[in-house]
Design an enzyme around this catalytic site. Structure first.
Site, PDB file in Angstrom:
ATOM      1  N   SER A  54      -3.822 -10.278  -2.525  1.00 44.59           N
ATOM      2  CA  SER A  54      -2.630 -10.824  -1.907  1.00 44.59           C
ATOM      3  C   SER A  54      -2.208 -10.259  -0.749  1.00 44.59           C
ATOM      4  O   SER A  54      -2.352  -9.180  -0.853  1.00 44.59           O
ATOM      5  CB  SER A  54      -1.360 -10.035  -3.333  1.00 44.59           C
TER       6      SER A  54
ATOM      7  N   TYR B 152       4.698  -5.628  -7.362  1.00 44.26           N
ATOM      8  CA  TYR B 152       3.149  -6.744  -7.633  1.00 44.26           C
ATOM      9  C   TYR B 152       2.341  -6.515  -6.849  1.00 44.26           C
ATOM     10  O   TYR B 152       1.006  -6.660  -6.789  1.00 44.26           O
ATOM     11  CB  TYR B 152       3.460  -8.304  -8.214  1.00 44.26           C
TER      12      TYR B 152
ATOM     13  N   LYS C 126      -1.535  -4.954  -6.697  1.00 46.20           N
ATOM     14  CA  LYS C 126      -3.258  -6.355  -5.975  1.00 46.20           C
ATOM     15  C   LYS C 126      -3.464  -4.397  -4.872  1.00 46.20           C
ATOM     16  O   LYS C 126      -4.953  -4.673  -5.237  1.00 46.20           O
ATOM     17  CB  LYS C 126      -2.483  -7.090  -5.300  1.00 46.20           C
TER      18      LYS C 126
END
Length: 330
Positions: A122, A146, A150
């Site tokens: 991402s 988040y 990643k």
């Protein structure tokens, strides 16, 4: 690797939004996608192009059995929680799920001798970049859990590549949007947090769209994002898989169009496509949101031969519209 092995691809999270589109692209390219998904956020009826194994990726024995029983030649790894706001409120849940899944998957792959993986990373790994558009060499300093999960998963891949015969493609994509132009699959999240679906739902009469922040340092005060069509994303995963299958080296690439659109520009596009007003309500900024994220997609073009084909914002919105109460326009 035999040709038969190369054709069977384990797709974790293949019942989800991007994963299901990737499965269609795999099937069109001659592969057989084998989906492993716990269906906590995916949909069984989106698994149309190969078998579905229902289970949790953190069950390493299950993953090993899937790799062995289906003669898997490579993995595409989508399975993860992916809401920035939720990650801010429940970070432990994100670390447990996203990192635990990657640990289990890599252990199973090493044990079963599967050495190729395409990873759904991402742009959130970049945090708040100092320079736009963002190149792959920009510092990775994520500002939410988040994005941190990643980035840690990317580190795991690099460590795995150093320790054993693992080769990987980490695809750092920007904002996935749109839906299958043929209408077979689309975007279904519960709750829905993505801007284009929320704008289309508001245009269909389902409440008002919250504009989260109107004081960002952008031309119209709202956040700017690079929206890439989900079918283009799916095609990029196939290109990355084929790159690894040819013996290509591990790589990290951005997937985007190179063009950013503000929240207000998305609202205007939804109004144009649907012919209906999009009622809005001003709201405070959402924690963890950078003002602008746009990709420099040149490395993907150079290394994978990938360029976004459906890049016009109105076309992306038009493909999404039928899934949110509007007639198909394209």
């Amino acid at each position: 690797m035999t040709r038969r092995e190369a054709e069977h691809i384990l797709v974790t999270g293949g019942a989800g939004y991007i994963g299901s589109h990737a499965c269609k692209a795999l099937a069109q390219a001659g592969f057989t996608p084998v989906v492993l998904d716990n269906l906590s956020r995916g949909h069984a009826d989106a698994v149309k192009w190969g078998p579905l194994i229902k289970g949790d990726l953190r069950d390493t024995d299950l993953v090993r059995s899937a790799l062995r029983d289906h003669n898997i030649g490579a993995v595409i790894h989508f399975a993860a929680y992916a809401y920035v706001g939720e990650s801010m409120a429940q970070p432990a849940m994100y670390y447990d799920n996203n990192l635990g899944s990657m640990i289990s998957l890599l252990q199973a792959m090493q044990a079963e001798g599967v050495g190729q993986i395409v990873f759904s990373s991402s742009c959130a790994t970049y945090g708040i970049p100092e320079v736009q558009p963002i190149t792959e060499d920009a510092p990775q300093a994520p500002i939410n859990p988040y994005g941190r999960t990643k980035l840690i998963c990317e580190w795991m891949l690099k460590d795995g590549a150093a320790a054993w015969n693992l080769r990987f493609a980490a695809l750092r994509y920007f904002n996935a949007a749109g839906a299958d132009p043929e209408g077979e699959i689309g975007e279904r999240h519960d709750p829905e947090t993505h801007l284009i679906p929320l704008a289309l739902l508001a245009a269909a009469g389902h409440g008002s769209l919250q504009v989260m922040g109107e004081d960002y340092p952008t031309p119209d005060g709202t956040c700017i994002r690079d929206y890439i069509h989900v079918s283009d994303l799916a095609r990029a995963h196939v290109l990355a898989l084929e790159h690894l299958g040819r013996g290509g080296e591990s790589l990290e690439v951005n997937l985007g169009t190179g063009q950013g659109h503000s929240v207000r520009e998305v609202i205007a596009a939804a109004a144009r496509v649907t012919g209906r007003d999009v009622p809005v309500l001003p709201a405070s900024r959402r924690a963890g949101d950078p003002a602008m994220l746009t990709a420099d997609p040149s490395r993907a073009a150079e290394r994978l031969g990938f360029r976004a084909e459906i890049s016009a914002l109105d076309d992306i919105v038009a493909d999404a519209a039928p899934w949110f109460g509007h007639p198909q326009r394209r």
